[in-house]
Design a protein around this motif. Structure first.
Motif, PDB file in Angstrom:
ATOM      1  N   LEU A  35       0.839  -1.192   0.000  1.00 43.07           N
ATOM      2  CA  LEU A  35       0.000   0.000   0.000  1.00 43.07           C
ATOM      3  C   LEU A  35       0.877   1.246   0.000  1.00 43.07           C
ATOM      4  CD1 LEU A  35      -2.918  -0.719   2.518  1.00 43.07           C
ATOM      5  CD2 LEU A  35      -2.990  -0.655   0.029  1.00 43.07           C
ATOM      6  N   VAL A  36       0.676   2.093  -0.981  1.00 46.33           N
ATOM      7  CA  VAL A  36       1.360   3.377  -1.067  1.00 46.33           C
ATOM      8  C   VAL A  36       0.357   4.396  -1.586  1.00 46.33           C
ATOM      9  CG1 VAL A  36       3.277   4.696  -2.044  1.00 46.33           C
ATOM     10  CG2 VAL A  36       3.558   2.256  -1.607  1.00 46.33           C
ATOM     11  N   THR A  37       0.260   5.520  -0.912  1.00 54.34           N
ATOM     12  CA  THR A  37      -0.617   6.605  -1.338  1.00 54.34           C
ATOM     13  C   THR A  37       0.177   7.903  -1.321  1.00 54.34           C
ATOM     14  OG1 THR A  37      -1.353   7.170   0.898  1.00 54.34           O
ATOM     15  CG2 THR A  37      -2.607   5.443  -0.271  1.00 54.34           C
ATOM     16  N   PRO A  38      -0.292   8.938  -2.013  1.00 60.07           N
ATOM     17  CA  PRO A  38       0.398  10.232  -1.913  1.00 60.07           C
ATOM     18  C   PRO A  38       0.544  10.698  -0.470  1.00 60.07           C
ATOM     19  CG  PRO A  38      -1.135  10.271  -3.751  1.00 60.07           C
ATOM     20  CD  PRO A  38      -1.375   8.973  -3.022  1.00 60.07           C
ATOM     21  N   GLU A  39      -0.462  10.421   0.358  1.00 61.52           N
ATOM     22  CA  GLU A  39      -0.405  10.833   1.762  1.00 61.52           C
ATOM     23  C   GLU A  39       0.709  10.101   2.512  1.00 61.52           C
ATOM     24  OE1 GLU A  39      -4.144  11.779  -0.057  1.00 61.52           O
ATOM     25  OE2 GLU A  39      -3.155   9.829   0.190  1.00 61.52           O
TER      26      GLU A  39
END
Length: 329
Positions: free
Chosen positions: A31-35
């Motif tokens: 899981l990787v998000t901009p946040e």
């Protein structure tokens, strides 16, 4: 077209989304998000000297690198570089340029040994070897189709043990820090890690934007946490057309659809009692009830006990990474 490497610009949304997109395409089981990218830049311990790079071609981010020092290691000079390129943008020189830039930076920070992960595939292994990195240990990514899985039935905790969530420790997470520090120090690793900075842990780990306190399950005995499984979720996603409806309709909040287990651990004095099974199974049952449909986790290939727990839960290996290392000088 020319590929260039530059620093990630934290205040530029297209950079953050591009960085996260590359990581998701290269490693769809993480899981990787901009946040989460912004959080890492802002809250990773200063001693890590963290630097995030992007490889850009014709204005498009096609590769990324996170590089820095293992500040939690008692042995100085341990550096890391995690380099990923979009699978549909390979063989354009982005990976090699990112590696060279990261290595130059780490050498300037005093690193003497560099560690990196590559997928256990011919192209990734050949890339690491070509850049002077030697093979070390390996780790599996595992996947569980939570929507269709026949999870083991929930069982009651053993006498003297109760299940809680991390949200129950919101006012004082220090007991969880102490348990995390003990269990992390026993994790298989090339580099010894010591957690001694509580305030840094709060900023970096406890306040991580992907950490789901309600789905993170904790076993408590004698008033103290003795086992836990930390759960990250994507927070749910809505198609762009629905997220901003033209008629101004208020949509229900998004729910998590994907989760990953960031860590599962048991205090040394309580191992061998099935508490890892207990907390992880409870977390998965609660996650499925909350709408999560897909679950990922990771295990060192030599961690037989945890691999057995995940097999019992129904996880299957979906990919393998191999740790590589290189000495500088």
């Amino acid at each position: 077209m020319t590929v260039i490497v530059r620093d990630l610009r934290p205040g530029v949304p297209s950079d953050l989304e591009g960085f996260a997109r590359v990581r998701r395409l290269a490693l769809p089981f993480m899981l990787v998000t901009p946040e989460s990218v912004v959080h890492a830049l802002a809250h990773t311990h200063p001693g890590a000297r963290l630097r995030s790079l992007v490889a850009e071609e014709d204005g498009e981010v096609i590769g990324t690198a996170r590089t820095g020092l293992s500040h939690g290691s008692p042995e100085p000079g341990q550096g890391f570089l995690d380099v990923y390129v979009r699978p549909d943008r390979l063989r354009r020189g982005a990976g090699g340029l990112l590696v060279r830039t990261a290595e130059e930076y780490l050498a300037g920070q005093g690193a003497t040994t560099l560690y990196t992960w590559v997928l256990d595939e011919p192209a990734g292994l050949a890339f690491a070897e070509a850049h002077g990195y030697g093979r070390r240990r390996s780790a599996h990514f595992l996947r569980l189709d939570l929507a269709a899985a026949g999870l083991p039935p929930l069982s009651p905790p053993p006498p003297g043990v109760e299940l809680r969530t991390a949200a129950d420790f919101a006012d004082d997470p220090r007991p969880l820090f102490e348990l995390d520090a003990e269990t992390t120090s026993d994790e298989p690793s090339d580099i010894d890690t010591e957690f001694t900075d509580y305030e840094a842990w709060v900023e970096e780990t406890w306040r991580h934007p992907l950490l789901n306190l309600d789905l993170t399950t904790v076993a408590v005995a004698g008033g103290r946490p003795v086992a836990f499984t930390a759960t990250y979720t994507d927070g749910g996603t809505l198609p762009r057309s629905r997220a901003h409806p033209a008629d101004g309709t208020t949509l229900p909040p998004a729910v998590p659809s994907v989760m990953t287990t960031a860590m599962t651990g048991t205090a040394r004095a309580f191992r061998g009692r099935g508490l890892a099974k207990l907390v992880k199974n409870a977390s998965l049952h609660r996650a499925r009830a909350a709408g999560v449909t897909e679950a990922f986790t990771g295990n060192d290939t030599g961690n037989g006990p945890m691999l057995a727990v995940n097999k019992w839960l129904g996880y299957e290996v979906c990919a393998t990474e191999v740790r590589h290392a290189r000495r500088l000088g």
